[in-house]
Design a protein around this motif. Sequence first.
Motif: not given
Length: 614
Positions: A367-393
Amino acid sequence: MDATIFAGSALAALPSRWLGRSSFTLLDLDFDGVRLLLTAAALLRDPAAPERLHYVAVIEGLPDAGVLEHAVSQMRSAGLGDSDAFIEQLRGCWPPAVPGFHRMSLAGGRLVLTLATGAPPAASLPQLSLAFDDAYCRAADVTPTMMRWLPRLAAADAHLTLAMPLSAPGVADAVSADFGRAGFIECARAPDALSMRFAPRRTQTGLAPERRPVPEKHAIVIGAGLAGASACHRLGARGWRCTLIEQYDGPARQASGNAAGIFMPVLSQDDNPLSRLTRAAYLFALHVWDGLGGVGRGLPGQACGVLQLARSDAAQGAAAMRLPWSYPPDFARRMESSEAKAALRQPVAGGWWFPAAGWLQPAAVCRAMLDACGDRLQAIYLRQAATLIYDAAHACWDALDADGAPIARAPVVILANGVQAKQLAQAAHLPLSAIRGQVTHLPARSADPPFVVCGDAYLTPAAGGIASLGATYDTDPDPALRLDSHRENLRHLQRMLPGRLAQENVEKLDGRVGFRCVSADRLPLVGALPDPQRLAGSGDTRLRDMPRLPGLYGLLGYGSRGLIWSPLAAELLAAQLDGEPLPLPRDLVAMLDPARFALTQRRQSQPPTRPRVE
Protein backbone atom coordinates in the motif's frame (compact mmCIF):
# COMPACT_ATOMS: atom_id res chain seq x y z
CA MET A 1 47.25 18.83 -6.53
CA ASP A 2 44.49 19.30 -3.91
CA ALA A 3 41.59 16.95 -4.61
CA THR A 4 38.96 19.69 -4.43
CA ILE A 5 40.86 21.84 -6.92
CA PHE A 6 41.32 19.01 -9.42
CA ALA A 7 37.72 17.82 -9.03
CA GLY A 8 36.40 21.36 -9.36
CA SER A 9 38.36 22.05 -12.52
CA ALA A 10 37.35 18.71 -14.04
CA LEU A 11 33.68 19.39 -13.32
CA ALA A 12 33.63 22.99 -14.49
CA ALA A 13 32.38 22.00 -17.94
CA LEU A 14 29.57 19.76 -16.68
CA PRO A 15 26.74 22.34 -16.87
CA SER A 16 27.44 22.87 -20.55
CA ARG A 17 27.78 19.12 -21.13
CA TRP A 18 24.48 18.17 -19.55
CA LEU A 19 22.49 21.15 -20.85
CA GLY A 20 19.27 19.96 -22.48
CA ARG A 21 19.77 16.36 -21.37
CA SER A 22 17.08 14.45 -19.45
CA SER A 23 19.67 12.05 -18.04
CA PHE A 24 23.44 11.97 -17.66
CA THR A 25 25.89 9.30 -16.50
CA LEU A 26 29.20 9.86 -14.73
CA LEU A 27 31.74 7.05 -14.22
CA ASP A 28 34.28 7.62 -11.45
CA LEU A 29 37.25 5.22 -11.39
CA ASP A 30 39.20 7.26 -8.82
CA PHE A 31 36.58 7.74 -6.12
CA ASP A 32 37.51 9.88 -3.15
CA GLY A 33 34.05 11.33 -2.45
CA VAL A 34 34.97 14.92 -3.31
CA ARG A 35 33.89 14.70 -6.94
CA LEU A 36 30.57 13.19 -5.90
CA LEU A 37 29.84 16.03 -3.47
CA LEU A 38 30.83 18.68 -6.00
CA THR A 39 28.70 17.02 -8.69
CA ALA A 40 25.70 16.93 -6.37
CA ALA A 41 26.14 20.59 -5.49
CA ALA A 42 26.37 21.56 -9.18
CA LEU A 43 23.37 19.44 -10.06
CA LEU A 44 21.11 20.80 -7.34
CA ARG A 45 21.84 24.47 -7.98
CA ASP A 46 21.55 24.29 -11.78
CA PRO A 47 17.94 24.81 -12.98
CA ALA A 48 18.95 23.41 -16.38
CA ALA A 49 20.46 20.21 -14.96
CA PRO A 50 19.17 16.79 -16.07
CA GLU A 51 16.13 15.26 -14.39
CA ARG A 52 18.28 12.30 -13.34
CA LEU A 53 22.03 11.99 -13.01
CA HIS A 54 23.62 8.57 -12.53
CA TYR A 55 26.90 8.59 -10.64
CA VAL A 56 28.67 5.22 -10.89
CA ALA A 57 31.79 4.83 -8.75
CA VAL A 58 34.13 1.84 -8.88
CA ILE A 59 35.89 1.31 -5.54
CA GLU A 60 38.54 -1.38 -5.24
CA GLY A 61 38.06 -1.64 -1.49
CA LEU A 62 34.90 -1.69 0.58
CA PRO A 63 32.61 1.36 1.05
CA ASP A 64 34.29 2.77 4.14
CA ALA A 65 32.27 5.64 5.60
CA GLY A 66 35.58 7.29 6.52
CA VAL A 67 36.10 8.14 2.83
CA LEU A 68 32.87 10.12 2.86
CA GLU A 69 33.78 11.97 6.04
CA HIS A 70 37.21 12.85 4.65
CA ALA A 71 35.57 14.23 1.52
CA VAL A 72 33.19 16.32 3.62
CA SER A 73 36.14 17.69 5.58
CA GLN A 74 37.96 18.64 2.36
CA MET A 75 34.85 20.31 0.99
CA ARG A 76 34.39 22.43 4.09
CA SER A 77 38.08 23.28 4.33
CA ALA A 78 37.84 24.63 0.79
CA GLY A 79 34.72 26.62 1.66
CA LEU A 80 32.46 24.45 -0.51
CA GLY A 81 29.74 23.65 2.00
CA ASP A 82 26.51 24.34 0.12
CA SER A 83 25.33 20.70 -0.06
CA ASP A 84 24.75 19.98 3.63
CA ALA A 85 21.29 18.47 3.10
CA PHE A 86 22.66 16.10 0.47
CA ILE A 87 25.56 15.14 2.74
CA GLU A 88 23.23 14.28 5.60
CA GLN A 89 21.07 12.16 3.31
CA LEU A 90 24.13 10.38 1.97
CA ARG A 91 25.38 9.70 5.49
CA GLY A 92 22.02 8.20 6.41
CA CYS A 93 22.01 5.67 3.58
CA TRP A 94 25.73 4.90 3.23
CA PRO A 95 26.03 1.10 2.92
CA PRO A 96 27.90 -1.21 5.28
CA ALA A 97 31.39 -2.25 4.27
CA VAL A 98 30.46 -5.29 2.20
CA PRO A 99 31.38 -5.95 -1.44
CA GLY A 100 29.00 -5.72 -4.39
CA PHE A 101 26.88 -3.10 -6.10
CA HIS A 102 25.14 -0.60 -3.83
CA ARG A 103 22.34 1.52 -5.30
CA MET A 104 21.07 4.73 -3.64
CA SER A 105 18.45 7.18 -4.87
CA LEU A 106 19.26 10.64 -3.51
CA ALA A 107 17.91 14.20 -3.68
CA GLY A 108 14.40 13.08 -4.54
CA GLY A 109 15.70 10.79 -7.28
CA ARG A 110 17.69 13.55 -9.01
CA LEU A 111 20.98 11.77 -8.32
CA VAL A 112 21.28 7.97 -8.36
CA LEU A 113 24.51 6.70 -6.83
CA THR A 114 25.81 3.22 -7.65
CA LEU A 115 28.91 2.01 -5.83
CA ALA A 116 30.64 -1.01 -7.38
CA THR A 117 32.89 -2.15 -4.53
CA GLY A 118 35.28 -4.94 -3.64
CA ALA A 119 37.11 -5.34 -6.96
CA PRO A 120 39.63 -3.26 -8.96
CA PRO A 121 38.42 -1.32 -12.01
CA ALA A 122 39.88 -3.88 -14.42
CA ALA A 123 37.59 -6.52 -12.89
CA SER A 124 34.59 -4.23 -12.35
CA LEU A 125 34.37 -2.59 -15.78
CA PRO A 126 33.30 -5.81 -17.59
CA GLN A 127 30.46 -6.14 -15.06
CA LEU A 128 29.02 -2.66 -15.68
CA SER A 129 26.02 -2.07 -17.92
CA LEU A 130 26.05 1.62 -18.85
CA ALA A 131 27.07 4.23 -21.38
CA PHE A 132 28.98 6.99 -19.60
CA ASP A 133 28.87 10.63 -20.67
CA ASP A 134 31.81 11.63 -18.48
CA ALA A 135 34.47 9.49 -16.81
CA TYR A 136 37.37 10.17 -14.46
CA CYS A 137 40.40 8.08 -13.63
CA ARG A 138 44.12 8.29 -12.97
CA ALA A 139 46.27 7.54 -15.99
CA ALA A 140 48.64 5.52 -13.81
CA ASP A 141 45.81 3.13 -12.94
CA VAL A 142 44.82 2.33 -16.53
CA THR A 143 45.55 -1.27 -17.50
CA PRO A 144 45.27 -3.00 -20.90
CA THR A 145 41.99 -4.54 -19.73
CA MET A 146 40.59 -1.11 -18.84
CA MET A 147 41.75 0.23 -22.20
CA ARG A 148 39.66 -2.46 -23.91
CA TRP A 149 36.54 -1.84 -21.84
CA LEU A 150 36.40 1.95 -21.55
CA PRO A 151 35.47 2.39 -25.24
CA ARG A 152 32.75 -0.24 -24.89
CA LEU A 153 31.24 1.68 -21.99
CA ALA A 154 31.46 5.13 -23.56
CA ALA A 155 28.50 6.95 -25.06
CA ALA A 156 28.91 8.86 -28.29
CA ASP A 157 30.89 12.04 -27.66
CA ALA A 158 31.71 10.96 -24.10
CA HIS A 159 34.43 12.84 -22.22
CA LEU A 160 37.24 11.22 -20.25
CA THR A 161 39.41 13.12 -17.77
CA LEU A 162 42.75 11.55 -16.85
CA ALA A 163 44.64 12.74 -13.78
CA MET A 164 48.36 12.50 -14.55
CA PRO A 165 51.70 14.31 -14.06
CA LEU A 166 52.00 16.16 -17.36
CA SER A 167 55.37 17.50 -16.26
CA ALA A 168 56.97 14.12 -17.07
CA PRO A 169 58.48 14.41 -20.57
CA GLY A 170 56.60 12.39 -23.16
CA VAL A 171 54.08 10.90 -20.73
CA ALA A 172 51.11 12.90 -21.97
CA ASP A 173 51.96 12.18 -25.60
CA ALA A 174 52.19 8.44 -24.93
CA VAL A 175 48.92 8.33 -23.02
CA SER A 176 47.18 10.41 -25.67
CA ALA A 177 48.41 8.07 -28.39
CA ASP A 178 47.27 4.96 -26.49
CA PHE A 179 43.79 6.33 -25.98
CA GLY A 180 43.70 7.62 -29.54
CA ARG A 181 44.00 4.06 -30.80
CA ALA A 182 40.99 3.21 -28.60
CA GLY A 183 38.87 5.95 -30.17
CA PHE A 184 39.52 8.89 -27.81
CA ILE A 185 40.69 12.24 -29.18
CA GLU A 186 42.67 14.64 -27.02
CA CYS A 187 40.74 17.85 -26.30
CA ALA A 188 42.89 19.78 -23.87
CA ARG A 189 45.76 19.63 -21.43
CA ALA A 190 45.64 21.29 -18.05
CA PRO A 191 47.93 21.12 -15.02
CA ASP A 192 47.97 17.46 -13.98
CA ALA A 193 45.06 16.49 -16.26
CA LEU A 194 44.38 15.34 -19.79
CA SER A 195 40.93 15.69 -21.36
CA MET A 196 39.79 13.24 -24.07
CA ARG A 197 36.66 12.94 -26.20
CA PHE A 198 35.32 9.63 -27.52
CA ALA A 199 34.95 9.56 -31.30
CA PRO A 200 35.02 5.94 -32.51
CA ARG A 201 36.01 5.26 -36.10
CA ARG A 202 33.29 2.64 -36.53
CA THR A 203 29.88 1.86 -35.12
CA GLN A 204 30.29 1.15 -31.44
CA THR A 205 28.66 -1.82 -29.73
CA GLY A 206 28.20 -0.55 -26.19
CA LEU A 207 27.18 -2.26 -22.99
CA ALA A 208 24.34 0.04 -21.98
CA PRO A 209 20.93 -1.59 -21.44
CA GLU A 210 19.03 -1.60 -24.70
CA ARG A 211 16.31 1.03 -24.53
CA ARG A 212 13.52 0.09 -26.89
CA PRO A 213 11.51 3.15 -27.98
CA VAL A 214 7.90 3.18 -26.78
CA PRO A 215 5.11 5.52 -27.82
CA GLU A 216 4.73 6.70 -24.23
CA LYS A 217 6.04 5.85 -20.77
CA HIS A 218 2.98 3.83 -19.85
CA ALA A 219 2.99 0.28 -18.50
CA ILE A 220 0.30 -2.24 -17.61
CA VAL A 221 1.30 -4.09 -14.43
CA ILE A 222 -0.60 -7.33 -13.78
CA GLY A 223 -0.66 -8.30 -10.11
CA ALA A 224 -0.86 -6.06 -7.02
CA GLY A 225 1.39 -7.99 -4.65
CA LEU A 226 4.93 -7.04 -3.69
CA ALA A 227 6.23 -7.58 -7.23
CA GLY A 228 3.56 -5.44 -8.90
CA ALA A 229 3.54 -2.70 -6.27
CA SER A 230 7.33 -2.40 -6.47
CA ALA A 231 7.14 -2.18 -10.27
CA CYS A 232 4.68 0.72 -10.05
CA HIS A 233 6.82 2.39 -7.38
CA ARG A 234 10.13 2.25 -9.26
CA LEU A 235 8.57 3.16 -12.62
CA GLY A 236 6.56 5.95 -11.04
CA ALA A 237 9.76 7.42 -9.64
CA ARG A 238 10.93 7.76 -13.25
CA GLY A 239 7.77 9.47 -14.44
CA TRP A 240 6.06 6.39 -15.88
CA ARG A 241 2.30 6.04 -15.78
CA CYS A 242 1.15 2.62 -14.58
CA THR A 243 -2.16 0.83 -14.96
CA LEU A 244 -2.37 -1.86 -12.29
CA ILE A 245 -4.71 -4.81 -12.93
CA GLU A 246 -5.63 -7.04 -9.98
CA GLN A 247 -8.28 -9.75 -9.91
CA TYR A 248 -8.99 -9.26 -6.20
CA ASP A 249 -10.52 -6.24 -4.45
CA GLY A 250 -7.23 -4.76 -3.27
CA PRO A 251 -3.47 -5.24 -3.13
CA ALA A 252 -1.64 -8.13 -1.43
CA ARG A 253 -4.50 -10.62 -1.36
CA GLN A 254 -2.37 -13.66 -2.22
CA ALA A 255 1.22 -14.57 -1.28
CA SER A 256 1.92 -10.99 -0.12
CA GLY A 257 -0.98 -11.06 2.34
CA ASN A 258 0.68 -12.75 5.33
CA ALA A 259 0.60 -10.91 8.64
CA ALA A 260 4.40 -10.82 8.77
CA GLY A 261 7.24 -11.47 6.39
CA ILE A 262 10.89 -11.58 7.43
CA PHE A 263 13.74 -9.83 5.68
CA MET A 264 17.39 -10.85 5.90
CA PRO A 265 20.32 -11.67 3.62
CA VAL A 266 21.82 -15.12 3.01
CA LEU A 267 25.42 -15.96 3.92
CA SER A 268 27.52 -18.67 2.29
CA GLN A 269 31.02 -19.99 2.69
CA ASP A 270 31.98 -19.10 -0.89
CA ASP A 271 29.85 -15.97 -1.26
CA ASN A 272 27.88 -17.68 -4.01
CA PRO A 273 25.51 -15.85 -6.40
CA LEU A 274 22.52 -16.27 -4.05
CA SER A 275 24.47 -14.57 -1.27
CA ARG A 276 25.58 -11.75 -3.58
CA LEU A 277 22.04 -11.26 -4.89
CA THR A 278 20.31 -11.32 -1.52
CA ARG A 279 22.90 -8.96 -0.04
CA ALA A 280 22.27 -6.39 -2.77
CA ALA A 281 18.50 -6.91 -2.59
CA TYR A 282 18.37 -6.69 1.22
CA LEU A 283 20.39 -3.46 1.38
CA PHE A 284 18.45 -1.82 -1.46
CA ALA A 285 15.15 -2.82 0.17
CA LEU A 286 16.22 -1.14 3.42
CA HIS A 287 17.04 1.99 1.42
CA VAL A 288 13.65 2.00 -0.35
CA TRP A 289 11.75 1.36 2.89
CA ASP A 290 13.53 4.27 4.56
CA GLY A 291 12.13 6.44 1.80
CA LEU A 292 8.64 5.18 2.68
CA GLY A 293 8.97 6.14 6.33
CA GLY A 294 11.15 3.31 7.62
CA VAL A 295 10.60 -0.08 9.23
CA GLY A 296 8.56 0.27 12.41
CA ARG A 297 7.84 3.93 11.68
CA GLY A 298 6.04 4.50 8.41
CA LEU A 299 5.81 0.74 7.78
CA PRO A 300 4.32 -1.70 10.33
CA GLY A 301 7.08 -4.04 11.44
CA GLN A 302 10.28 -4.17 13.45
CA ALA A 303 13.96 -3.89 12.62
CA CYS A 304 14.46 -6.01 15.70
CA GLY A 305 17.23 -8.19 14.28
CA VAL A 306 17.20 -11.77 13.07
CA LEU A 307 19.07 -14.69 14.62
CA GLN A 308 19.83 -17.46 12.12
CA LEU A 309 20.44 -20.41 14.40
CA ALA A 310 23.32 -22.80 13.89
CA ARG A 311 22.63 -26.47 14.52
CA SER A 312 25.44 -26.51 17.08
CA ASP A 313 28.26 -24.30 18.29
CA ALA A 314 30.73 -26.59 16.53
CA ALA A 315 28.95 -26.20 13.21
CA GLN A 316 28.65 -22.46 13.76
CA GLY A 317 32.35 -22.09 14.46
CA ALA A 318 33.40 -24.22 11.49
CA ALA A 319 31.21 -22.22 9.14
CA ALA A 320 32.58 -18.94 10.45
CA MET A 321 36.15 -20.06 9.79
CA ARG A 322 35.41 -20.74 6.12
CA LEU A 323 33.58 -17.52 5.26
CA PRO A 324 35.39 -15.38 2.69
CA TRP A 325 35.81 -12.31 4.93
CA SER A 326 34.78 -10.78 8.23
CA TYR A 327 31.47 -9.00 7.90
CA PRO A 328 31.08 -5.61 9.59
CA PRO A 329 29.00 -5.97 12.76
CA ASP A 330 26.31 -3.60 11.47
CA PHE A 331 25.63 -6.16 8.72
CA ALA A 332 26.22 -9.58 10.32
CA ARG A 333 28.16 -11.10 13.19
CA ARG A 334 28.36 -14.32 15.14
CA MET A 335 26.20 -14.59 18.23
CA GLU A 336 27.60 -17.09 20.70
CA SER A 337 25.27 -19.50 22.47
CA SER A 338 25.77 -17.70 25.79
CA GLU A 339 24.57 -14.40 24.32
CA ALA A 340 21.66 -16.09 22.55
CA LYS A 341 20.72 -17.87 25.76
CA ALA A 342 20.67 -14.60 27.70
CA ALA A 343 18.54 -12.88 25.04
CA LEU A 344 16.04 -15.72 24.65
CA ARG A 345 16.18 -16.88 28.30
CA GLN A 346 16.67 -20.52 27.40
CA PRO A 347 19.50 -22.79 26.22
CA VAL A 348 19.99 -22.38 22.49
CA ALA A 349 22.78 -22.73 19.96
CA GLY A 350 24.31 -19.52 18.71
CA GLY A 351 24.26 -18.46 15.10
CA TRP A 352 24.43 -15.48 12.77
CA TRP A 353 22.97 -12.19 13.98
CA PHE A 354 21.68 -9.64 11.47
CA PRO A 355 21.06 -6.47 13.51
CA ALA A 356 19.20 -4.45 10.83
CA ALA A 357 16.96 -7.35 9.73
CA GLY A 358 13.50 -8.08 11.06
CA TRP A 359 9.91 -8.39 9.89
CA LEU A 360 7.37 -6.30 8.02
CA GLN A 361 3.71 -6.50 7.14
CA PRO A 362 3.87 -7.12 3.36
CA ALA A 363 0.41 -5.70 2.62
CA ALA A 364 1.33 -2.41 4.29
CA VAL A 365 4.51 -2.25 2.22
CA CYS A 366 2.44 -2.75 -0.95
CA ARG A 367 0.00 0.00 0.00
CA ALA A 368 2.83 2.41 0.84
CA MET A 369 4.52 1.85 -2.51
CA LEU A 370 1.28 2.27 -4.42
CA ASP A 371 0.35 5.40 -2.46
CA ALA A 372 3.74 6.90 -3.31
CA CYS A 373 2.87 6.69 -7.02
CA GLY A 374 0.20 9.38 -6.65
CA ASP A 375 -1.69 10.26 -9.80
CA ARG A 376 0.75 8.29 -11.95
CA LEU A 377 -1.10 5.12 -10.92
CA GLN A 378 -4.49 3.85 -12.06
CA ALA A 379 -5.50 0.75 -10.11
CA ILE A 380 -8.15 -1.53 -11.61
CA TYR A 381 -9.36 -4.10 -9.07
CA LEU A 382 -11.75 -7.04 -9.51
CA ARG A 383 -10.63 -7.53 -13.13
CA GLN A 384 -8.46 -10.38 -14.40
CA ALA A 385 -6.29 -10.11 -17.49
CA ALA A 386 -6.99 -13.39 -19.27
CA THR A 387 -5.54 -12.56 -22.70
CA LEU A 388 -2.81 -10.34 -24.06
CA ILE A 389 -2.88 -9.28 -27.72
CA TYR A 390 -0.07 -7.35 -29.37
CA ASP A 391 -0.93 -4.63 -31.87
CA ALA A 392 2.24 -4.43 -33.97
CA ALA A 393 1.00 -1.47 -36.00
CA HIS A 394 0.83 0.70 -32.88
CA ALA A 395 3.45 -1.18 -30.79
CA CYS A 396 0.94 -1.67 -27.97
CA TRP A 397 -0.52 -4.50 -25.91
CA ASP A 398 -4.22 -4.95 -25.17
CA ALA A 399 -5.19 -6.70 -21.93
CA LEU A 400 -8.57 -8.42 -22.20
CA ASP A 401 -10.71 -10.19 -19.61
CA ALA A 402 -12.13 -13.71 -19.96
CA ASP A 403 -15.08 -12.38 -22.00
CA GLY A 404 -12.77 -10.57 -24.41
CA ALA A 405 -13.64 -7.16 -23.02
CA PRO A 406 -10.72 -4.68 -23.02
CA ILE A 407 -9.23 -3.67 -19.66
CA ALA A 408 -6.22 -1.57 -20.59
CA ARG A 409 -3.82 -0.74 -23.42
CA ALA A 410 -0.14 0.21 -23.17
CA PRO A 411 3.17 -0.31 -25.00
CA VAL A 412 4.65 -2.18 -22.03
CA VAL A 413 3.18 -5.03 -19.98
CA ILE A 414 4.79 -6.37 -16.80
CA LEU A 415 3.68 -9.75 -15.47
CA ALA A 416 3.91 -9.64 -11.68
CA ASN A 417 1.16 -12.12 -10.84
CA GLY A 418 3.20 -15.13 -9.80
CA VAL A 419 2.35 -18.54 -11.12
CA GLN A 420 -0.90 -17.21 -12.60
CA ALA A 421 1.24 -15.66 -15.31
CA LYS A 422 1.37 -19.12 -16.88
CA GLN A 423 -2.33 -18.79 -17.72
CA LEU A 424 -1.33 -16.25 -20.36
CA ALA A 425 -0.19 -17.79 -23.64
CA GLN A 426 2.98 -15.70 -23.80
CA ALA A 427 4.22 -17.02 -20.42
CA ALA A 428 2.86 -20.57 -20.46
CA HIS A 429 6.33 -21.99 -21.21
CA LEU A 430 8.05 -20.42 -18.18
CA PRO A 431 9.27 -22.98 -15.59
CA LEU A 432 7.23 -21.63 -12.67
CA SER A 433 5.42 -23.59 -9.99
CA ALA A 434 3.41 -22.85 -6.85
CA ILE A 435 4.59 -23.90 -3.39
CA ARG A 436 2.05 -24.00 -0.59
CA GLY A 437 3.07 -22.26 2.62
CA GLN A 438 1.00 -22.39 5.80
CA VAL A 439 1.79 -19.94 8.60
CA THR A 440 0.69 -20.68 12.15
CA HIS A 441 -0.48 -17.78 14.32
CA LEU A 442 0.54 -18.20 17.94
CA PRO A 443 -0.80 -16.10 20.81
CA ALA A 444 1.80 -13.91 22.49
CA ARG A 445 1.47 -15.87 25.75
CA SER A 446 2.84 -18.92 23.93
CA ALA A 447 5.70 -17.43 21.93
CA ASP A 448 6.97 -13.86 21.88
CA PRO A 449 10.74 -13.70 21.21
CA PRO A 450 12.51 -10.33 21.37
CA PHE A 451 13.62 -10.73 17.75
CA VAL A 452 13.05 -13.00 14.76
CA VAL A 453 14.47 -16.50 15.18
CA CYS A 454 15.16 -18.65 12.11
CA GLY A 455 16.09 -22.28 11.74
CA ASP A 456 13.97 -24.90 10.02
CA ALA A 457 11.19 -22.30 10.32
CA TYR A 458 10.92 -18.69 11.45
CA LEU A 459 9.25 -17.18 14.51
CA THR A 460 8.49 -13.46 14.73
CA PRO A 461 7.87 -11.31 17.79
CA ALA A 462 4.19 -10.91 18.56
CA ALA A 463 2.35 -8.02 16.92
CA GLY A 464 -1.27 -7.38 17.77
CA GLY A 465 -1.02 -10.28 20.20
CA ILE A 466 -0.01 -12.78 17.47
CA ALA A 467 3.39 -14.25 16.54
CA SER A 468 3.89 -15.78 13.10
CA LEU A 469 5.45 -19.24 12.81
CA GLY A 470 6.14 -20.88 9.49
CA ALA A 471 5.99 -21.54 6.80
CA THR A 472 5.51 -25.02 5.43
CA TYR A 473 6.85 -25.98 2.01
CA ASP A 474 4.17 -28.14 0.39
CA THR A 475 3.63 -29.07 -3.24
CA ASP A 476 -0.14 -29.64 -3.05
CA PRO A 477 -2.71 -27.00 -4.05
CA ASP A 478 -4.88 -27.15 -0.90
CA PRO A 479 -5.82 -23.56 0.13
CA ALA A 480 -7.39 -24.59 3.46
CA LEU A 481 -5.70 -24.49 6.86
CA ARG A 482 -4.61 -27.98 7.93
CA LEU A 483 -3.79 -29.42 11.32
CA ASP A 484 -0.86 -31.42 9.95
CA SER A 485 0.75 -28.21 8.72
CA HIS A 486 0.27 -26.56 12.12
CA ARG A 487 1.89 -29.60 13.74
CA GLU A 488 4.81 -29.44 11.31
CA ASN A 489 5.43 -25.79 12.18
CA LEU A 490 5.26 -26.58 15.90
CA ARG A 491 7.77 -29.44 15.47
CA HIS A 492 10.18 -27.02 13.81
CA LEU A 493 9.72 -24.57 16.69
CA GLN A 494 10.41 -27.29 19.24
CA ARG A 495 13.69 -28.13 17.50
CA MET A 496 14.72 -24.48 17.32
CA LEU A 497 13.64 -23.42 20.79
CA PRO A 498 13.01 -26.47 22.97
CA GLY A 499 10.36 -25.88 25.59
CA ARG A 500 9.55 -22.40 24.29
CA LEU A 501 5.96 -23.15 23.38
CA ALA A 502 3.28 -23.21 26.05
CA GLN A 503 0.66 -25.91 25.77
CA GLU A 504 -1.78 -24.98 23.01
CA ASN A 505 -4.78 -26.70 21.50
CA VAL A 506 -3.64 -27.19 17.90
CA GLU A 507 -7.21 -27.40 16.68
CA LYS A 508 -7.86 -23.84 17.87
CA LEU A 509 -4.81 -22.28 16.25
CA ASP A 510 -5.35 -19.86 13.40
CA GLY A 511 -3.06 -19.13 10.48
CA ARG A 512 -2.93 -18.41 6.78
CA VAL A 513 -2.14 -20.28 3.59
CA GLY A 514 -0.33 -18.63 0.72
CA PHE A 515 1.24 -19.92 -2.48
CA ARG A 516 4.77 -18.85 -3.34
CA CYS A 517 5.80 -18.70 -6.97
CA VAL A 518 9.19 -20.35 -7.56
CA SER A 519 11.25 -20.94 -10.68
CA ALA A 520 13.11 -24.10 -11.63
CA ASP A 521 16.39 -22.75 -10.21
CA ARG A 522 14.75 -20.87 -7.30
CA LEU A 523 15.90 -17.46 -8.58
CA PRO A 524 13.54 -14.71 -9.77
CA LEU A 525 12.74 -13.97 -13.41
CA VAL A 526 13.42 -10.30 -14.13
CA GLY A 527 13.39 -8.76 -17.58
CA ALA A 528 12.12 -9.21 -21.13
CA LEU A 529 10.30 -12.47 -21.77
CA PRO A 530 11.55 -14.76 -24.55
CA ASP A 531 9.39 -15.29 -27.63
CA PRO A 532 8.41 -18.99 -27.58
CA GLN A 533 7.39 -19.04 -31.24
CA ARG A 534 10.75 -17.73 -32.44
CA LEU A 535 12.91 -19.74 -30.05
CA ALA A 536 12.64 -22.96 -32.04
CA GLY A 537 14.06 -21.45 -35.21
CA SER A 538 16.78 -19.43 -33.52
CA GLY A 539 20.32 -20.68 -33.24
CA ASP A 540 21.45 -17.97 -30.85
CA THR A 541 23.56 -19.04 -27.92
CA ARG A 542 23.92 -15.73 -26.12
CA LEU A 543 21.33 -14.18 -23.82
CA ARG A 544 21.43 -10.79 -25.49
CA ASP A 545 20.61 -12.38 -28.86
CA MET A 546 17.68 -14.50 -27.66
CA PRO A 547 14.39 -13.51 -29.39
CA ARG A 548 12.10 -11.51 -27.08
CA LEU A 549 8.46 -10.55 -27.05
CA PRO A 550 8.30 -6.79 -27.70
CA GLY A 551 7.33 -4.80 -24.63
CA LEU A 552 6.51 -7.83 -22.44
CA TYR A 553 8.42 -8.27 -19.18
CA GLY A 554 8.32 -10.43 -16.08
CA LEU A 555 8.83 -9.92 -12.35
CA LEU A 556 8.20 -13.47 -11.22
CA GLY A 557 9.42 -16.33 -9.06
CA TYR A 558 10.23 -14.51 -5.80
CA GLY A 559 9.53 -17.56 -3.63
CA SER A 560 9.74 -16.82 0.08
CA ARG A 561 11.95 -13.73 -0.35
CA GLY A 562 9.43 -11.37 -1.93
CA LEU A 563 10.08 -8.58 0.56
CA ILE A 564 13.73 -8.16 -0.40
CA TRP A 565 13.58 -9.33 -4.04
CA SER A 566 10.81 -6.96 -5.09
CA PRO A 567 12.44 -3.48 -4.76
CA LEU A 568 15.73 -4.42 -6.45
CA ALA A 569 14.08 -6.50 -9.19
CA ALA A 570 11.74 -3.60 -9.99
CA GLU A 571 14.68 -1.18 -9.98
CA LEU A 572 16.56 -3.46 -12.38
CA LEU A 573 13.61 -3.69 -14.77
CA ALA A 574 12.92 0.07 -14.60
CA ALA A 575 16.59 0.76 -15.39
CA GLN A 576 16.42 -1.63 -18.35
CA LEU A 577 13.31 0.08 -19.68
CA ASP A 578 14.86 3.55 -19.44
CA GLY A 579 18.33 2.50 -20.66
CA GLU A 580 19.97 3.48 -17.36
CA PRO A 581 23.02 1.96 -15.63
CA LEU A 582 21.98 -1.32 -14.06
CA PRO A 583 22.08 -1.81 -10.28
CA LEU A 584 23.68 -5.27 -10.47
CA PRO A 585 26.76 -6.81 -12.13
CA ARG A 586 26.21 -8.27 -15.57
CA ASP A 587 26.78 -11.85 -14.39
CA LEU A 588 24.02 -11.55 -11.77
CA VAL A 589 21.67 -9.83 -14.21
CA ALA A 590 22.14 -12.80 -16.56
CA MET A 591 21.21 -15.19 -13.74
CA LEU A 592 17.83 -13.43 -13.43
CA ASP A 593 17.10 -13.20 -17.16
CA PRO A 594 13.80 -14.97 -18.01
CA ALA A 595 15.43 -16.37 -21.18
CA ARG A 596 18.10 -18.28 -19.25
CA PHE A 597 16.12 -21.52 -19.24
CA ALA A 598 15.53 -21.46 -22.99
CA LEU A 599 19.20 -20.66 -23.52
CA THR A 600 20.26 -23.63 -21.38
CA GLN A 601 18.00 -25.93 -23.42
CA ARG A 602 19.43 -24.51 -26.64
CA ARG A 603 23.01 -25.14 -25.58
CA GLN A 604 22.27 -28.65 -24.33
CA SER A 605 20.60 -29.60 -27.62
CA GLN A 606 23.41 -28.35 -29.86
CA PRO A 607 26.76 -30.05 -30.57
CA PRO A 608 29.77 -28.53 -28.81
CA THR A 609 31.24 -25.46 -30.52
CA ARG A 610 33.92 -22.97 -29.71
CA PRO A 611 32.61 -20.71 -26.91
CA ARG A 612 31.49 -17.27 -28.03
CA VAL A 613 32.59 -14.21 -26.13
CA GLU A 614 29.59 -12.49 -24.52
